[in-house]
Scaffold this motif. Structure first.
Motif, PDB file in Angstrom:
ATOM      1  N   ALA A 114       6.369 -21.966 -15.525  1.00 18.35           N
ATOM      2  CA  ALA A 114       6.278 -20.690 -14.982  1.00 18.35           C
ATOM      3  C   ALA A 114       4.875 -20.813 -13.877  1.00 18.35           C
ATOM      4  CB  ALA A 114       6.337 -19.639 -16.027  1.00 18.35           C
ATOM      5  N   ASN A 115       4.031 -19.596 -14.514  1.00 23.05           N
ATOM      6  CA  ASN A 115       2.864 -19.297 -13.519  1.00 23.05           C
ATOM      7  C   ASN A 115       1.604 -19.995 -14.128  1.00 23.05           C
ATOM      8  OD1 ASN A 115       2.526 -17.650 -15.729  1.00 23.05           O
ATOM      9  ND2 ASN A 115       1.616 -16.138 -14.466  1.00 23.05           N
ATOM     10  N   GLN A 116       1.782 -20.985 -15.070  1.00 27.36           N
ATOM     11  CA  GLN A 116       0.542 -21.675 -15.672  1.00 27.36           C
ATOM     12  C   GLN A 116       0.562 -23.113 -15.474  1.00 27.36           C
ATOM     13  OE1 GLN A 116       0.663 -20.104 -19.716  1.00 27.36           O
ATOM     14  NE2 GLN A 116       1.385 -21.869 -20.509  1.00 27.36           N
ATOM     15  N   LEU A 117      -0.412 -23.716 -15.713  1.00 30.29           N
ATOM     16  CA  LEU A 117      -0.760 -25.182 -15.739  1.00 30.29           C
ATOM     17  C   LEU A 117      -1.657 -25.400 -16.750  1.00 30.29           C
ATOM     18  CD1 LEU A 117      -1.387 -27.539 -12.735  1.00 30.29           C
ATOM     19  CD2 LEU A 117      -2.907 -27.397 -14.753  1.00 30.29           C
ATOM     20  N   ARG A 118      -1.080 -26.431 -17.543  1.00 29.71           N
ATOM     21  CA  ARG A 118      -2.016 -26.986 -18.740  1.00 29.71           C
ATOM     22  C   ARG A 118      -2.308 -28.704 -18.345  1.00 29.71           C
ATOM     23  NH1 ARG A 118      -0.779 -25.326 -24.128  1.00 29.71           N
ATOM     24  NH2 ARG A 118      -2.424 -26.328 -25.784  1.00 29.71           N
ATOM     25  N   VAL A 119      -3.566 -28.690 -18.605  1.00 27.58           N
ATOM     26  CA  VAL A 119      -4.192 -30.062 -18.289  1.00 27.58           C
ATOM     27  C   VAL A 119      -5.156 -30.392 -19.438  1.00 27.58           C
ATOM     28  CG1 VAL A 119      -6.154 -28.968 -16.874  1.00 27.58           C
ATOM     29  CG2 VAL A 119      -5.396 -31.273 -16.568  1.00 27.58           C
ATOM     30  N   LYS A 120      -5.067 -31.679 -19.745  1.00 26.64           N
ATOM     31  CA  LYS A 120      -6.040 -32.359 -20.656  1.00 26.64           C
ATOM     32  C   LYS A 120      -6.905 -33.124 -19.684  1.00 26.64           C
ATOM     33  CE  LYS A 120      -4.964 -32.861 -24.967  1.00 26.64           C
ATOM     34  NZ  LYS A 120      -5.369 -32.015 -25.862  1.00 26.64           N
ATOM     35  N   ARG A 121      -8.280 -32.313 -19.599  1.00 23.38           N
ATOM     36  CA  ARG A 121      -9.279 -32.817 -18.670  1.00 23.38           C
ATOM     37  C   ARG A 121     -10.258 -33.977 -19.370  1.00 23.38           C
ATOM     38  NH1 ARG A 121     -14.040 -29.469 -17.229  1.00 23.38           N
ATOM     39  NH2 ARG A 121     -14.879 -30.467 -19.299  1.00 23.38           N
ATOM     40  N   ARG A 122     -10.273 -34.930 -18.602  1.00 19.38           N
ATOM     41  CA  ARG A 122     -11.269 -36.052 -19.208  1.00 19.38           C
ATOM     42  C   ARG A 122     -12.701 -35.555 -19.191  1.00 19.38           C
ATOM     43  NH1 ARG A 122      -8.614 -39.027 -14.250  1.00 19.38           N
ATOM     44  NH2 ARG A 122      -6.805 -40.076 -15.354  1.00 19.38           N
ATOM     45  N   ALA A 123     -13.373 -36.180 -20.129  1.00 21.54           N
ATOM     46  CA  ALA A 123     -14.948 -36.091 -20.227  1.00 21.54           C
ATOM     47  C   ALA A 123     -15.601 -36.634 -18.940  1.00 21.54           C
ATOM     48  CB  ALA A 123     -15.205 -36.434 -21.520  1.00 21.54           C
ATOM     49  N   PHE A 124     -16.582 -36.040 -18.515  1.00 27.52           N
ATOM     50  CA  PHE A 124     -17.410 -36.751 -17.222  1.00 27.52           C
ATOM     51  C   PHE A 124     -18.762 -36.246 -17.550  1.00 27.52           C
ATOM     52  CE2 PHE A 124     -15.572 -32.947 -15.386  1.00 27.52           C
ATOM     53  CZ  PHE A 124     -16.395 -32.556 -14.860  1.00 27.52           C
ATOM     54  N   ASP A 125     -19.589 -37.241 -16.831  1.00 24.35           N
ATOM     55  CA  ASP A 125     -21.050 -36.945 -16.733  1.00 24.35           C
ATOM     56  C   ASP A 125     -21.280 -36.380 -15.148  1.00 24.35           C
ATOM     57  OD1 ASP A 125     -22.866 -37.717 -19.046  1.00 24.35           O
ATOM     58  OD2 ASP A 125     -21.856 -39.440 -18.752  1.00 24.35           O
ATOM     59  N   TYR A 126     -22.113 -35.210 -15.034  1.00 24.17           N
ATOM     60  CA  TYR A 126     -22.409 -34.721 -13.911  1.00 24.17           C
ATOM     61  C   TYR A 126     -23.967 -34.399 -14.004  1.00 24.17           C
ATOM     62  CZ  TYR A 126     -21.212 -32.573  -9.181  1.00 24.17           C
ATOM     63  OH  TYR A 126     -21.441 -32.233  -8.170  1.00 24.17           O
ATOM     64  N   PRO A 127     -24.437 -34.220 -12.543  1.00 28.05           N
ATOM     65  CA  PRO A 127     -25.890 -33.943 -12.882  1.00 28.05           C
ATOM     66  C   PRO A 127     -26.202 -32.617 -13.298  1.00 28.05           C
ATOM     67  CG  PRO A 127     -25.360 -34.883 -10.484  1.00 28.05           C
ATOM     68  CD  PRO A 127     -24.027 -34.975 -11.339  1.00 28.05           C
TER      69      PRO A 127
END
Length: 756
Positions: free
Chosen positions: A78-91
């Protein structure tokens, strides 16, 4: 003799031990610098469509599934998105894995939720902002003949370790670096064949060969290999040896650069990180160890499939797979990625600017190529759309106008931050040579006019948008004593025109007269304040664009205008960190208020009118519901076609012309602006919105004289103006009071300025 021989052997072992320690405990590998795009930041109330977010997820290698349960997956409902985001390093810090739910209301994000897990204390947690990991754009492999992506032991799948041992070295955990029975078996096989046809190498010996020796097949080399394997096994644990092997082994060829290690091979063949590989994908990579060229999945798919299934069978026989799993896995296809995500040198025009900035912040070349992580401002989707739009339009216009030498360049930047989102250096977007976007200096024509008019509007007691300007023939002495007689594009003169009409319709003569009245020094000073760092020759022709700039410089000039007079220096580099994520550099430059906000707003109002009814009205015709602003530019004899424009988020500058400076017979509207329209067609432009300064209000002027008028008169021009600088009283309509207004539904200030 025995003592001497023993001493020599001991000395050799000591020598080998020193070599091994230096390699293992120092920098084992020379790893290329990694270039990352900007991370996509998501926040509540942000105007971004689900399709735009899905485009980003697809780029990052996320898989669309019916129910996202594993990292790297997403699903839409419908009007939603589910995502299993990866871990990551960022400054900015480490970002852990997240289970994120994003909901929309229309084209705006209505809420962002971190779903319940151990990190959220077992409950759903609302957040105002989150981000996706930055995409790995390219790897600086200049001067290197091999490439690898190092993986930590925590990121190595258990089944990969088991498969390597089962397939390549069953006695790995029992032997001491060499396997005598395997060596004897190989020795007799080679004797029978009369040549070297079989090796008895353990994983440790293979690692020693890759680290220290050549691929030469001889007994002397095998002896050296055995000694080194013994030393390595004595010095280091089996886990350390296996992990080093996983990062070292040769697994394919990416053009002229060798692909080493399972970390890089995972991206090269499957466009996903190593921990996300399926069992069949792990088996495919393990199968490549025997011969990456012979079993190349892109050239010999049947061989690869047969070899993969053999690895799966060995795992099944070793009780690492259940029968039903084995049968299901051998029935799957190879699923090799068609993406060329590891191609180094991608988007060379953008990378030119990255290298220039990197050279300034990281002084030593060795440091620039020692596995550093370079974080850039690149929006890869915008870059690809810009490239496609430019190539398409140059090709179509070249064919229709018979202009085979036609070329173009383009720069796209963020209005607020000055972060460069895309650079296209020419119609051959893969060419690493002359970068027109950065280095082609060409006259900018009418693109200079906003600076001329801004210089005037910063003196509000004398100039406003309704001020009448002379549009009559004019003669001036130019350099060398020659007479200069500027003309309008249509060769017509109108006597008197309002300032806003002169800019909207891009009349030349009023611009010249206004620039001379304001002063050429003031015009040049205004151009400098808009971000052009160069000496400017103060000649009358400056008022019509007799100044050579690159598309990058033009973009800087219009970024300052679009940002209400605040200059944000254009840049591609945001941070640099070491291979172990220690910060080397982070950009920390404050923005500068360069020109008056109120006067800049008036210029932007006029530039919006350009797209409604002026030289760029084709933009409104193509996007009838989207407010944008821009300016066309054309130089003498139609040698250069320019356009600079912006919506709420992005500033775009485009040049079109020929490298030999021959006429192309294209105006700014028929040439460069067509690239802008094609670019906007490929994305979702955002409605222009600017804060209305408190010093401004709507004023009414007599359309024929420019005098302040009472509201409601018949022929008036109603425009924003700096109210404090206007006369205290207005003239009535024909000496009478203004007629009473009909009652209508009250409109907002934005509706009055830019329409419904």
């Amino acid at each position: 003799m025995f003592i001497v021989g023993l001493a020599a052997i001991v000395a050799y072992f000591i020598y080998v031990d020193a070599q091994v320690q230096q390699r293992f405990e120092g920098n084992k590998w020379q790893v290329p610098a990694q270039i990352f795009a900007r991370p996509l930041v998501l926040h509540e109330k942000q105007e971004i469509t689900p399709k735009e977010l899905i485009d980003e997820l697809t780029l990052l290698g996320y898989r669309k599934v019916t129910n996202a349960t594993h990292t790297g997956e997403y699903h839409v409902h419908a009007n939603q998105l589910r995502v299993k985001r990866r871990a990551f390093d960022y400054p900015g810090g480490y970002e852990p894995e997240r289970d994120i739910r994003i909901q929309w209301q229309g084209d705006r994000i209505s809420s962002i939720m971190f779903m319940a897990n151990a990190q959220t204390g077992g409950r759903n947690q609302k957040t105002l902002m989150t981000k996706l990991e930055p995409w790995l754009v390219s790897r600086m492999v200049n001067g290197l003949d091999e490439d690898r992506m190092l993986v930590d032991s925590d990121d190595i799948p258990y089944l990969l370790q088991k498969a390597l041992v089962i397939v390549e070295d069953r006695d790995f955990y029992e032997h001491y670096g060499i396997a005598p029975t395997s060596i004897i078996r190989a020795f007799f096989a080679n004797i029978i064949a009369g040549k070297t046809v079989q090796g008895g190498s353990t994983l440790t010996q293979q690692l020693a060969k890759n680290f220290f020796l050549t691929r030469e097949r001889s007994y002397i080399r095998k002896a050296k290999e055995a000694v080194m394997a013994l030393v390595i096994d004595f010095r280091y644990s089996k886990e350390e040896i296996l992990n080093a092997y996983i990062n070292e082994v040769f697994l394919g060829q990416n053009g002229s650069v060798a692909v080493h290690g399972f970390g890089l091979a995972s991206h090269f063949y499957f466009d996903k990180p190593l921990p996300e590989l399926s069992v069949p994908e792990i088996a495919t990579l393990v199968g490549l160890v025997k011969g990456p060229s012979y079993y190349s999945p892109t050239k010999y798919a049947e061989r690869t499939l047969e070899r993969r299934n053999l690895v799966l069978r060995l795992l099944f026989e070793a009780n690492e797979l259940e029968r039903n799993e084995y049968e299901r896995y051998v029935a799957t296809s190879l699923n090799i990625s068609k993406s060329k995500s590891l191609a180094s040198g991608k988007h060379p025009a953008f990378m030119d600017k990255v290298r220039n900035e990197l050279n300034m912040v990281v002084s030593k070349a060795s440091e620039r190529l020692s596995g550093v992580k370079v974080y850039t401002t690149l929006d890869i989707n915008a870059q690809r759309r810009a490239e496609a739009a430019l190539v398409e339009k140059v090709e179509s216009i070249s064919n229709s106008r018979n202009q085979p030498n036609l070329d173009a360049a383009m720069v796209v930047s963020d209005v607020k931050s000055g972060e460069i989102r895309a650079i296209v250096g020419g119609k051959d977007t893969t060419f690493k040579g002359f970068n027109r976007a950065l280095h082609a200096q060409r006259p900018i024509g009418s693109l200079v006019k906003p600076a001329v008019y801004l210089a005037a509007l910063e003196n509000p007691e004398k100039y406003n948008l309704a001020t009448m300007l002379d549009d009559v023939p004019v003669k001036m002495r130019s350099t060398g004593g020659k007479t200069w007689e500027p003309l309008n594009a249509d060769k017509e003169f109108r006597g008197k025109v309002a300032l806003i009409e002169a800019l909207t319709k891009s009349y030349n003569v009023p611009s010249v007269k206004l620039g001379m009245a304001v002063g050429l020094g003031q015009v040049a000073y205004t151009i400098n304040r808009l971000g052009i760092e160069k000496d400017i020759e103060e000649v009358p022709a400056l008022t019509l664009g007799a100044i050579d700039l690159s598309p990058l410089q033009v973009n800087q000039m219009y970024q300052t205008l679009a940002n209400n007079g605040v200059l944000s220096h254009l840049h591609t580099l945001t941070a640099v960190s070491s291979s172990d994520n220690e910060l080397i550099y982070i950009r920390d430059v404050e923005n500068e208020e360069r020109v008056d906000e109120s006067a800049t707003y008036l210029i932007n109002y006029a530039l919006h009118k350009v797209t409604l009814e002026g030289t760029a009205k084709a933009i409104r015709q193509r996007f009838p519901t989207i407010n944008m602003a821009g300016k066309t530019g054309t130089t003498n004899d139609y040698r250069d076609s320019w356009f600079a424009g912006f919506d709420r988020n992005l500033v775009t500058s485009i040049w079109m012309g020929a490298d030999d400076n021959q006429p192309i017979n294209l105006s700014g509207a028929s040439g460069a602006m067509q690239v802008f329209i094609a670019f906007q067609d490929k994305q979702a432009p955002k409605n222009l919105a600017r804060r209305f300064p408190s010093t401004l209000g709507i004023a009414h002027f007599d359309a024929s004289t420019g005098a302040l008028s009472a509201p409601g008169c018949g022929d008036i021009l109603s425009v924003p103006a700096i109210l404090s600088a206007l006369e205290s009283s207005s003239q009535p309509c024909n000496g009478e009071s203004a007629p009473a207004k009909k009652k209508t539904k009250k409109k907002s200030l934005w509706q009055r300025l830019f329409g419904d």
